[in-house]
Write an enzyme that holds these catalytic residues in place. Structure first.
Site, PDB file in Angstrom:
ATOM      1  N   ASP A  67       1.007  -1.298   0.064  1.00 12.00           N
ATOM      2  CA  ASP A  67      -0.092   0.342  -0.106  1.00 12.00           C
ATOM      3  C   ASP A  67       0.732   1.714   0.201  1.00 12.00           C
ATOM      4  O   ASP A  67       1.187   1.461   0.383  1.00 12.00           O
ATOM      5  CB  ASP A  67      -0.891  -0.170   1.205  1.00 12.00           C
ATOM      6  CG  ASP A  67      -0.320  -0.532   2.309  1.00 12.00           C
ATOM      7  OD1 ASP A  67       0.700  -1.007   2.240  1.00 12.00           O
ATOM      8  OD2 ASP A  67      -0.164  -1.123   2.953  1.00 12.00           O
ATOM      9  N   ASN A 136      -8.161  -3.494  14.014  1.00 16.05           N
ATOM     10  CA  ASN A 136      -9.037  -3.753  13.115  1.00 16.05           C
ATOM     11  C   ASN A 136      -9.511  -4.561  12.728  1.00 16.05           C
ATOM     12  O   ASN A 136     -10.432  -5.219  11.814  1.00 16.05           O
ATOM     13  CB  ASN A 136      -9.802  -2.130  13.011  1.00 16.05           C
ATOM     14  CG  ASN A 136      -8.929  -2.552  11.389  1.00 16.05           C
ATOM     15  OD1 ASN A 136      -7.906  -2.612  11.526  1.00 16.05           O
ATOM     16  ND2 ASN A 136      -9.603  -0.838  11.261  1.00 16.05           N
ATOM     17  N   HIS A 138      -7.728  -4.909   9.664  1.00 15.07           N
ATOM     18  CA  HIS A 138      -7.160  -5.508   8.395  1.00 15.07           C
ATOM     19  C   HIS A 138      -5.770  -4.980   8.135  1.00 15.07           C
ATOM     20  O   HIS A 138      -5.158  -5.856   8.897  1.00 15.07           O
ATOM     21  CB  HIS A 138      -6.700  -3.400   7.928  1.00 15.07           C
ATOM     22  CG  HIS A 138      -5.762  -2.241   8.817  1.00 15.07           C
ATOM     23  ND1 HIS A 138      -6.328  -1.288   9.178  1.00 15.07           N
ATOM     24  CD2 HIS A 138      -4.675  -2.869   8.860  1.00 15.07           C
ATOM     25  CE1 HIS A 138      -4.232  -0.936   9.118  1.00 15.07           C
ATOM     26  NE2 HIS A 138      -3.614  -1.643   9.560  1.00 15.07           N
ATOM     27  N   GLU A 143      -9.906  -2.413   5.093  1.00 21.14           N
ATOM     28  CA  GLU A 143     -10.433  -1.558   6.581  1.00 21.14           C
ATOM     29  C   GLU A 143     -11.451  -2.758   6.340  1.00 21.14           C
ATOM     30  O   GLU A 143     -12.158  -3.029   5.365  1.00 21.14           O
ATOM     31  CB  GLU A 143     -10.284  -0.478   6.369  1.00 21.14           C
ATOM     32  CG  GLU A 143      -9.795   0.822   6.286  1.00 21.14           C
ATOM     33  CD  GLU A 143      -8.731   0.592   8.179  1.00 21.14           C
ATOM     34  OE1 GLU A 143      -9.183  -0.233   8.273  1.00 21.14           O
ATOM     35  OE2 GLU A 143      -8.010   2.216   7.844  1.00 21.14           O
TER      36      GLU A 143
HETATM   37  C1  F6R Z   1       1.392  -1.527   6.066  1.00 19.01           C
HETATM   38  C2  F6R Z   1       0.120  -2.236   6.251  1.00 19.01           C
HETATM   39  C3  F6R Z   1      -0.544  -2.632   7.357  1.00 19.01           C
HETATM   40  C4  F6R Z   1       0.036  -2.587   8.362  1.00 19.01           C
HETATM   41  C5  F6R Z   1      -0.929  -2.554   9.705  1.00 19.01           C
HETATM   42  C6  F6R Z   1       0.024  -3.088  11.026  1.00 19.01           C
HETATM   43  O1  F6R Z   1       1.894  -2.255   5.310  1.00 19.01           O
HETATM   44  O2  F6R Z   1      -0.307  -3.228   5.261  1.00 19.01           O
HETATM   45  O3  F6R Z   1      -1.426  -3.827   7.218  1.00 19.01           O
HETATM   46  O4  F6R Z   1       1.003  -3.337   8.773  1.00 19.01           O
HETATM   47  O5  F6R Z   1      -1.569  -1.611  10.102  1.00 19.01           O
HETATM   48  O6  F6R Z   1       1.197  -1.877  11.607  1.00 19.01           O
HETATM   49  P1  F6R Z   1       1.844  -1.747  12.474  1.00 19.01           P
HETATM   50  O7  F6R Z   1       3.056  -2.718  12.153  1.00 19.01           O
HETATM   51  O8  F6R Z   1       2.762  -0.275  12.139  1.00 19.01           O
HETATM   52  O9  F6R Z   1       1.265  -2.956  14.220  1.00 19.01           O
END
Ligand code: F6R
Length: 250
Positions: A67, A136, A138, A143
């Site tokens: 992303d 959540n 994702h 989301e």
């Molecule tokens: C990042 C991504 C997100 C993260 C998730 C966890 O490229 O796609 O899904 O993996 O938000 O983020 P952290 O590792 O910062 O807790």
């Protein structure tokens, strides 16, 4: 689904790196799906170390990131382009033509999404996709409520996601409201998925992923239906899970 428990974040990162290193060694032209955020930073440090120790080369590796924020330039220190340069690409021998991230500055975002999806297909698909998980549920920036049939698309970020990521920005208001993300279907097409989970704040999400219903309201639940998922999680993240089906080795 295979669940591997490690004592802590450092060991999770090390074990994950060994697995990715093996993939890079075994496959002629590996295509790796990459994540950003706090979780994979340790993994990237180990990959850089392995490169410096002449254990692996990235010369034949291609990467596709999950992303990118909409509206942030590559040079913006909060963009995922910048993150990847800082935490991995600047330190290894990956050719820049092999690096792919969605362009969150594209004039036509829908066209950018289609083109990104096509590039993944043209590369022959992803051999191993590295994932983190949001509290959540994702994966990527898909989301809750995102269709399981989704391909690369523009997503409105949840307020909870923007709050969680505000730690990287000057203020909550500066956190972008949208991102381009690979879709759930794009992620599920990967040959293998390696999900990393660390810390007690992810324990509820991990429990829901493993024991909850497969439901679009909790995007990560779809991983229950993938043929080849490995979850490497530390003890804190696995605190709600009974040890019966947790292994200590790959
Ligand atoms: C990042 C991504 C997100 C993260 C998730 C966890 O490229 O796609 O899904 O993996 O938000 O983020 P952290 O590792 O910062 O807790």
């Amino acid at each position: 689904m295979k669940i591997i428990q490690t004592e802590n974040y450092q060991l999770m990162s090390k074990l994950a790196s060994q697995h990715v290193i093996n993939t890079i060694k075994q496959i002629n032209k590996p295509v790796i799906g990459l994540a950003t955020g706090s979780t994979p930073e340790g993994l990237y440090q180990h990959l850089i170390k392995a490169y410096h120790n002449h254990e692996i080369s990235f010369a034949n590796v291609s990467t596709f990131n999950l992303d990118e924020y909409v509206g942030l330039h590559k040079e913006n220190t909060n963009s995922y382009h910048y993150y990847m340069q800082k935490f991995l690409f600047n330190h290894v021998d990956i050719p820049s033509k092999n690096i792919h991230l969605p362009n969150g500055m594209a004039n036509d975002l829908n066209n950018e999404c289609t083109s990104y999806e096509n590039q993944i297909q043209q590369a022959g698909g992803i051999h191993i996709q590295i994932l983190g998980i949001g509290r959540n549920g994702h994966i990527g920036f898909n989301e809750p409520g995102t269709s399981f049939e989704s391909q690369t698309h523009v997503i409105d970020l949840d307020e909870s996601t923007r709050k969680a990521n505000a730690r990287f920005f000057d203020s909550f208001d500066n956190v972008p409201k949208q991102a381009i993300t690979m879709g759930i279907k794009s992620i599920m097409r990967s040959t293998e998925i390696l999900l990393l989970v660390s810390g007690s704040e992810k324990a509820d999400a991990l429990e829901k992923l493993l024991n909850g219903e497969v439901n679009e309201d909790f995007p990560a639940s779809i991983l229950q239906t993938h043929q080849n998922v490995k979850i490497i999680a530390d003890k804190a993240a696995l605190r709600n899970i009974s040890c019966n089906y947790v292994s200590e080795t790959m």
